[in-house]
Design a protein around this motif. Sequence first.
Motif, PDB file in Angstrom:
ATOM      1  N   TRP A  19       0.835  -1.203   0.000  1.00  0.00           N
ATOM      2  CA  TRP A  19       0.000   0.000   0.000  1.00  0.00           C
ATOM      3  C   TRP A  19       0.867   1.250   0.000  1.00  0.00           C
ATOM      4  O   TRP A  19       0.614   2.192  -0.738  1.00  0.00           O
ATOM      5  N   GLU A  20       1.906   1.249   0.829  1.00  0.00           N
ATOM      6  CA  GLU A  20       2.764   2.437   0.931  1.00  0.00           C
ATOM      7  C   GLU A  20       3.645   2.628  -0.295  1.00  0.00           C
ATOM      8  O   GLU A  20       4.058   3.747  -0.583  1.00  0.00           O
ATOM      9  N   ASN A  21       3.941   1.561  -1.004  1.00  0.00           N
ATOM     10  CA  ASN A  21       4.756   1.664  -2.220  1.00  0.00           C
ATOM     11  C   ASN A  21       3.905   1.787  -3.467  1.00  0.00           C
ATOM     12  O   ASN A  21       4.423   1.783  -4.567  1.00  0.00           O
ATOM     13  N   ASP A  22       2.588   1.856  -3.270  1.00  0.00           N
ATOM     14  CA  ASP A  22       1.640   2.016  -4.362  1.00  0.00           C
ATOM     15  C   ASP A  22       1.709   0.870  -5.370  1.00  0.00           C
ATOM     16  O   ASP A  22       1.500   1.060  -6.547  1.00  0.00           O
ATOM     17  N   SER A  23       2.034  -0.331  -4.876  1.00  0.00           N
ATOM     18  CA  SER A  23       2.056  -1.484  -5.768  1.00  0.00           C
ATOM     19  C   SER A  23       0.833  -2.359  -5.555  1.00  0.00           C
ATOM     20  O   SER A  23       0.752  -3.463  -6.055  1.00  0.00           O
ATOM     21  N   SER A  24      -0.132  -1.856  -4.793  1.00  0.00           N
ATOM     22  CA  SER A  24      -1.383  -2.553  -4.555  1.00  0.00           C
ATOM     23  C   SER A  24      -2.499  -1.521  -4.455  1.00  0.00           C
ATOM     24  O   SER A  24      -2.289  -0.416  -3.959  1.00  0.00           O
ATOM     25  N   VAL A  25      -3.663  -1.883  -4.936  1.00  0.00           N
ATOM     26  CA  VAL A  25      -4.812  -0.988  -4.908  1.00  0.00           C
ATOM     27  C   VAL A  25      -5.640  -1.289  -3.664  1.00  0.00           C
ATOM     28  O   VAL A  25      -5.917  -2.437  -3.354  1.00  0.00           O
ATOM     29  N   LEU A  26      -6.008  -0.249  -2.950  1.00  0.00           N
ATOM     30  CA  LEU A  26      -6.814  -0.405  -1.737  1.00  0.00           C
ATOM     31  C   LEU A  26      -8.290  -0.505  -2.086  1.00  0.00           C
ATOM     32  O   LEU A  26      -8.766   0.219  -2.955  1.00  0.00           O
ATOM     33  N   SER A  27      -8.984  -1.365  -1.391  1.00  0.00           N
ATOM     34  CA  SER A  27     -10.436  -1.421  -1.528  1.00  0.00           C
ATOM     35  C   SER A  27     -11.032  -0.295  -0.697  1.00  0.00           C
ATOM     36  O   SER A  27     -10.363   0.274   0.182  1.00  0.00           O
ATOM     37  N   PHE A  28     -12.286   0.003  -0.928  1.00  0.00           N
ATOM     38  CA  PHE A  28     -12.960   1.024  -0.125  1.00  0.00           C
ATOM     39  C   PHE A  28     -12.959   0.615   1.341  1.00  0.00           C
ATOM     40  O   PHE A  28     -12.736   1.437   2.226  1.00  0.00           O
ATOM     41  N   LYS A  29     -13.177  -0.661   1.588  1.00  0.00           N
ATOM     42  CA  LYS A  29     -13.171  -1.175   2.961  1.00  0.00           C
ATOM     43  C   LYS A  29     -11.812  -0.932   3.625  1.00  0.00           C
ATOM     44  O   LYS A  29     -11.740  -0.506   4.778  1.00  0.00           O
ATOM     45  N   ASP A  30     -10.727  -1.175   2.887  1.00  0.00           N
ATOM     46  CA  ASP A  30      -9.379  -0.948   3.426  1.00  0.00           C
ATOM     47  C   ASP A  30      -9.127   0.533   3.682  1.00  0.00           C
ATOM     48  O   ASP A  30      -8.537   0.904   4.696  1.00  0.00           O
ATOM     49  N   MET A  31      -9.562   1.393   2.761  1.00  0.00           N
ATOM     50  CA  MET A  31      -9.368   2.828   2.948  1.00  0.00           C
ATOM     51  C   MET A  31     -10.118   3.318   4.183  1.00  0.00           C
ATOM     52  O   MET A  31      -9.609   4.136   4.942  1.00  0.00           O
ATOM     53  N   THR A  32     -11.319   2.788   4.377  1.00  0.00           N
ATOM     54  CA  THR A  32     -12.105   3.162   5.554  1.00  0.00           C
ATOM     55  C   THR A  32     -11.407   2.710   6.828  1.00  0.00           C
ATOM     56  O   THR A  32     -11.331   3.455   7.810  1.00  0.00           O
ATOM     57  N   ARG A  33     -10.861   1.497   6.802  1.00  0.00           N
ATOM     58  CA  ARG A  33     -10.142   0.976   7.976  1.00  0.00           C
ATOM     59  C   ARG A  33      -8.927   1.853   8.290  1.00  0.00           C
ATOM     60  O   ARG A  33      -8.674   2.196   9.450  1.00  0.00           O
TER      61      ARG A  33
END
Length: 85
Positions: A42-56
């Motif tokens: 997530w921090e290296n922008d090599s994975s896309v966050l789901s809305f659920k993850d962003m909310t968490r």
Amino acid sequence: MSNELIPVKAKHTLRDLRVRIGLSQTTAAQQLGITEPTLRKWENDSSVLSFKDMTRVANFYHVPLDYIFFGSNNAFSEKVIEGDN
């Protein structure tokens, strides 16, 4: 889809939030209930966050969800961040 992925460039925002409160990647990942490699992606922008993850993440760091999208460029979010200090 209830867990639809939303592309977002959250790389710097996520790292900045973690560093701002003095957490290592290991500690932050444990407290978020995810693996360290997931947080690193997530921090290296090599994975896309789901809305659920962003909310968490927003709840964990006590920031509005729009801060994850816009960072400090969002006047409302910056006021909330400054008010928490």
